[in-house]
Write a protein that holds these residues in place. Structure first.
Motif, mmCIF file in Angstrom:
data_model
loop_
_atom_site.group_PDB
_atom_site.id
_atom_site.type_symbol
_atom_site.label_atom_id
_atom_site.label_comp_id
_atom_site.label_asym_id
_atom_site.label_seq_id
_atom_site.Cartn_x
_atom_site.Cartn_y
_atom_site.Cartn_z
ATOM 1 N N MET A 1 0.777 -1.274 -0.447
ATOM 2 C CA MET A 1 0.147 -0.031 0.072
ATOM 3 C C MET A 1 1.064 1.159 0.523
ATOM 4 O O MET A 1 1.709 1.224 0.706
ATOM 5 N N ASP A 2 0.046 2.203 -0.102
ATOM 6 C CA ASP A 2 0.696 3.474 -0.507
ATOM 7 C C ASP A 2 1.002 4.244 0.585
ATOM 8 O O ASP A 2 0.145 4.031 1.010
ATOM 9 N N ASN A 3 1.989 4.346 0.796
ATOM 10 C CA ASN A 3 2.062 5.677 1.824
ATOM 11 C C ASN A 3 2.377 5.142 3.247
ATOM 12 O O ASN A 3 1.618 5.287 4.159
ATOM 13 N N GLN A 4 3.147 3.391 2.732
ATOM 14 C CA GLN A 4 2.514 2.249 4.139
ATOM 15 C C GLN A 4 3.772 1.823 4.934
ATOM 16 O O GLN A 4 4.712 2.304 3.682
ATOM 17 N N LEU A 5 4.296 2.068 6.427
ATOM 18 C CA LEU A 5 5.425 1.633 6.926
ATOM 19 C C LEU A 5 4.591 0.649 7.395
ATOM 20 O O LEU A 5 4.249 1.078 8.771
ATOM 21 N N ASP A 6 6.084 0.236 8.073
ATOM 22 C CA ASP A 6 5.490 -1.443 9.354
ATOM 23 C C ASP A 6 7.363 -1.169 9.835
ATOM 24 O O ASP A 6 8.075 -1.102 9.290
ATOM 25 N N ILE A 7 7.671 -0.695 11.101
ATOM 26 C CA ILE A 7 8.931 -0.402 11.369
ATOM 27 C C ILE A 7 8.790 -0.801 12.999
ATOM 28 O O ILE A 7 7.768 -1.685 13.365
ATOM 29 N N SER A 8 9.878 -2.062 13.017
ATOM 30 C CA SER A 8 10.697 -2.151 14.389
ATOM 31 C C SER A 8 11.436 -1.619 14.396
ATOM 32 O O SER A 8 12.454 -0.742 13.767
ATOM 33 N N ALA A 9 11.948 -2.120 16.029
ATOM 34 C CA ALA A 9 12.751 -0.993 15.962
ATOM 35 C C ALA A 9 14.639 -1.458 16.141
ATOM 36 O O ALA A 9 15.367 -0.564 16.506
ATOM 37 N N LYS A 10 14.356 -2.900 14.924
ATOM 38 C CA LYS A 10 16.068 -2.667 14.853
ATOM 39 C C LYS A 10 16.127 -2.551 13.340
ATOM 40 O O LYS A 10 17.738 -2.259 12.595
ATOM 41 N N GLN A 11 15.037 -2.155 12.343
ATOM 42 C CA GLN A 11 15.426 -0.793 11.557
ATOM 43 C C GLN A 11 16.293 -0.192 11.608
ATOM 44 O O GLN A 11 15.410 1.406 12.265
ATOM 45 N N PRO A 12 17.487 0.554 11.262
ATOM 46 C CA PRO A 12 18.125 1.491 11.165
ATOM 47 C C PRO A 12 16.821 2.810 11.101
ATOM 48 O O PRO A 12 16.528 2.858 9.506
ATOM 49 N N PHE A 13 17.242 4.289 11.301
ATOM 50 C CA PHE A 13 16.408 4.680 11.553
ATOM 51 C C PHE A 13 16.673 5.441 10.410
ATOM 52 O O PHE A 13 15.721 6.649 9.910
ATOM 53 N N SER A 14 18.091 6.176 10.108
ATOM 54 C CA SER A 14 18.192 6.787 8.846
ATOM 55 C C SER A 14 17.409 6.480 7.912
ATOM 56 O O SER A 14 17.512 7.527 6.887
ATOM 57 N N LEU A 15 17.195 4.786 7.478
ATOM 58 C CA LEU A 15 16.406 4.812 6.170
ATOM 59 C C LEU A 15 15.139 5.146 5.406
ATOM 60 O O LEU A 15 14.938 4.953 4.742
ATOM 61 N N PHE A 16 15.326 6.003 7.025
ATOM 62 C CA PHE A 16 12.951 6.290 6.735
ATOM 63 C C PHE A 16 12.973 8.213 6.419
ATOM 64 O O PHE A 16 12.094 8.697 6.427
ATOM 65 N N ASP A 17 14.362 8.851 7.043
ATOM 66 C CA ASP A 17 14.115 10.055 6.901
ATOM 67 C C ASP A 17 13.620 10.462 6.065
ATOM 68 O O ASP A 17 13.016 11.531 6.329
ATOM 69 N N THR A 27 2.781 0.841 11.481
ATOM 70 C CA THR A 27 2.575 -0.377 11.878
ATOM 71 C C THR A 27 3.622 -0.293 13.211
ATOM 72 O O THR A 27 4.383 -0.006 12.291
ATOM 73 N N LEU A 28 2.785 -0.162 14.240
ATOM 74 C CA LEU A 28 4.348 -0.455 15.425
ATOM 75 C C LEU A 28 3.280 -1.317 16.573
ATOM 76 O O LEU A 28 2.545 -1.680 16.929
ATOM 77 N N ASN A 29 4.805 -2.072 16.692
ATOM 78 C CA ASN A 29 4.898 -3.051 17.902
ATOM 79 C C ASN A 29 5.636 -2.591 18.983
ATOM 80 O O ASN A 29 5.894 -0.992 19.694
ATOM 81 N N ARG A 30 5.038 -2.979 19.617
ATOM 82 C CA ARG A 30 5.754 -3.017 20.915
ATOM 83 C C ARG A 30 7.551 -1.993 21.263
ATOM 84 O O ARG A 30 7.780 -0.752 22.157
ATOM 85 N N LYS A 31 8.360 -2.854 20.569
ATOM 86 C CA LYS A 31 9.901 -1.836 20.733
ATOM 87 C C LYS A 31 9.344 -0.848 19.763
ATOM 88 O O LYS A 31 10.495 -0.247 19.947
ATOM 89 N N GLY A 32 8.724 -0.998 19.178
ATOM 90 C CA GLY A 32 9.115 0.506 17.980
ATOM 91 C C GLY A 32 8.244 1.762 18.625
ATOM 92 O O GLY A 32 8.421 2.178 18.237
ATOM 93 N N MET A 33 6.892 1.847 19.278
ATOM 94 C CA MET A 33 6.635 2.300 20.698
ATOM 95 C C MET A 33 7.931 3.213 21.334
ATOM 96 O O MET A 33 7.661 3.810 22.112
ATOM 97 N N THR A 34 9.018 2.479 21.562
ATOM 98 C CA THR A 34 9.970 3.115 22.553
ATOM 99 C C THR A 34 10.788 3.963 22.214
ATOM 100 O O THR A 34 11.802 4.590 22.595
ATOM 101 N N VAL A 35 10.640 3.487 20.282
ATOM 102 C CA VAL A 35 11.456 5.327 20.022
ATOM 103 C C VAL A 35 10.344 5.807 20.082
ATOM 104 O O VAL A 35 9.597 6.225 19.439
#
Length: 287
Positions: A1-17, A27-35
């Protein structure tokens, strides 16, 4: 889906800037919510929280999503959602939410406090889906106003005995579709509060009503309220063996000329009114 992202805490933040500023779904799981995401999602409209094992949803987490219109929680362990934190502080931001969906929150007991400031939030909700929340005992506060709600979908919520109060029912001036499915303990949709001063309940825009797999349902409402459904065109009553009448009071359905006794079809023509038809069906079935 366009403009949609699934993020986990393991993925480098800089890739999504480069995409954060235009991202609309996340979409965020618990780890993603800590960022700390505050300020990164200026256009984010839909947030889905999944697989969070916390007992309470951290309301303060939402303050970073200023344009949020849809909030989905799925497969989380929350016992409470909009109860902790400074409701007044976040009410302005929460008031923008138009879609609320809760699915597979097996521990959920309460969504919001009875006398909380969530009334201002609920007034703007247009779609409310609550599925597979077996411990939920109350859908909304008794005084809740749902004046912009168009779709109400409740499925497999076994702790509910009734759905809404008469005052909340009167606020449903935009509701077009209501579906109640697979709730084992529910006995009536609108609670009987014995309000003799205001008998009429008018669901002006309701076109489609499904009552499905409700083994303890005895009526839409056991109170002596006069229900008016001026726009109702489709009524499906299926696998509701205890339903003897539609309501104790008069029910007006001028645009409804048949009932559907199964999801797939099997129509039943009305006998003058919906109450008489349901009484006849109940007698014929021998239950």
């Amino acid at each position: 889906m366009d403009n949609q992202l699934d993020i986990s805490a393991k993925q480098p933040f800089s890739l999504f800037d480069k995409v954060f500023s235009n991202l609309e779904e996340l979409t965020l799981n618990r780890k993603g919510m800590t960022v700390r995401w505050q300020g990164q999602f200026r256009k984010l409209k839909a947030l889905q929280v999944v697989q969070d094992e916390s007992s309470v949803f951290p309301l303060i987490f939402l303050q970073g999503f200023r344009s949020l219109e849809e909030l989905v929680m799925r497969s989380c362990s929350y016992k409470e959602i909009f109860l902790h934190g400074d409701i007044e502080k976040h009410a302005g931001m929460l008031a923008k939410i138009k879609v609320l969906k809760f699915d597979a929150l097996s521990e959920l007991k309460r969504i919001w406090k009875q006398d909380s400031k969530m009334d201002s939030v609920l007034r703007n909700v247009e779609i409310l889906h609550v599925w597979n929340c077996h411990n939920l005992i109350k859908l909304v506060p008794s005084s809740a106003s749902l004046e912009n709600l168009t779709t109400l979908n409740i499925k497999s919520c076994d702790g509910l005995v009734n759905l809404i109060t008469p005052s909340t029912a009167r606020s449903l001036v935009q509701l077009t579709k209501m579906s109640i499915d697979g709730c084992k303990m529910i006995t009536e949709i609108v609670a009987n509060e014995g309000d003799a001063t205001r008998n009429d309940i008018i669901l002006t825009k309701l076109k489609w009503l499904l009552l499905h797999r409700l083994p303890r349902l005895t009526s839409f409402c056991s109170g002596n309220y006069a229900f008016k459904f001026p726009s109702l065109e489709q009524l499906i009553v299926n696998e509701c063996p205890g339903m003897k009448i539609f309501s104790r009071g008069v029910s007006s359905t001028p645009r409804l000329w048949k009932m559907q006794l199964s999801v797939d079809g099997n129509d039943e023509f009305l006998d003058c009114d919906v109450n008489t038809t349901i009484q006849r069906i109940h007698r014929t079935s021998g239950t």
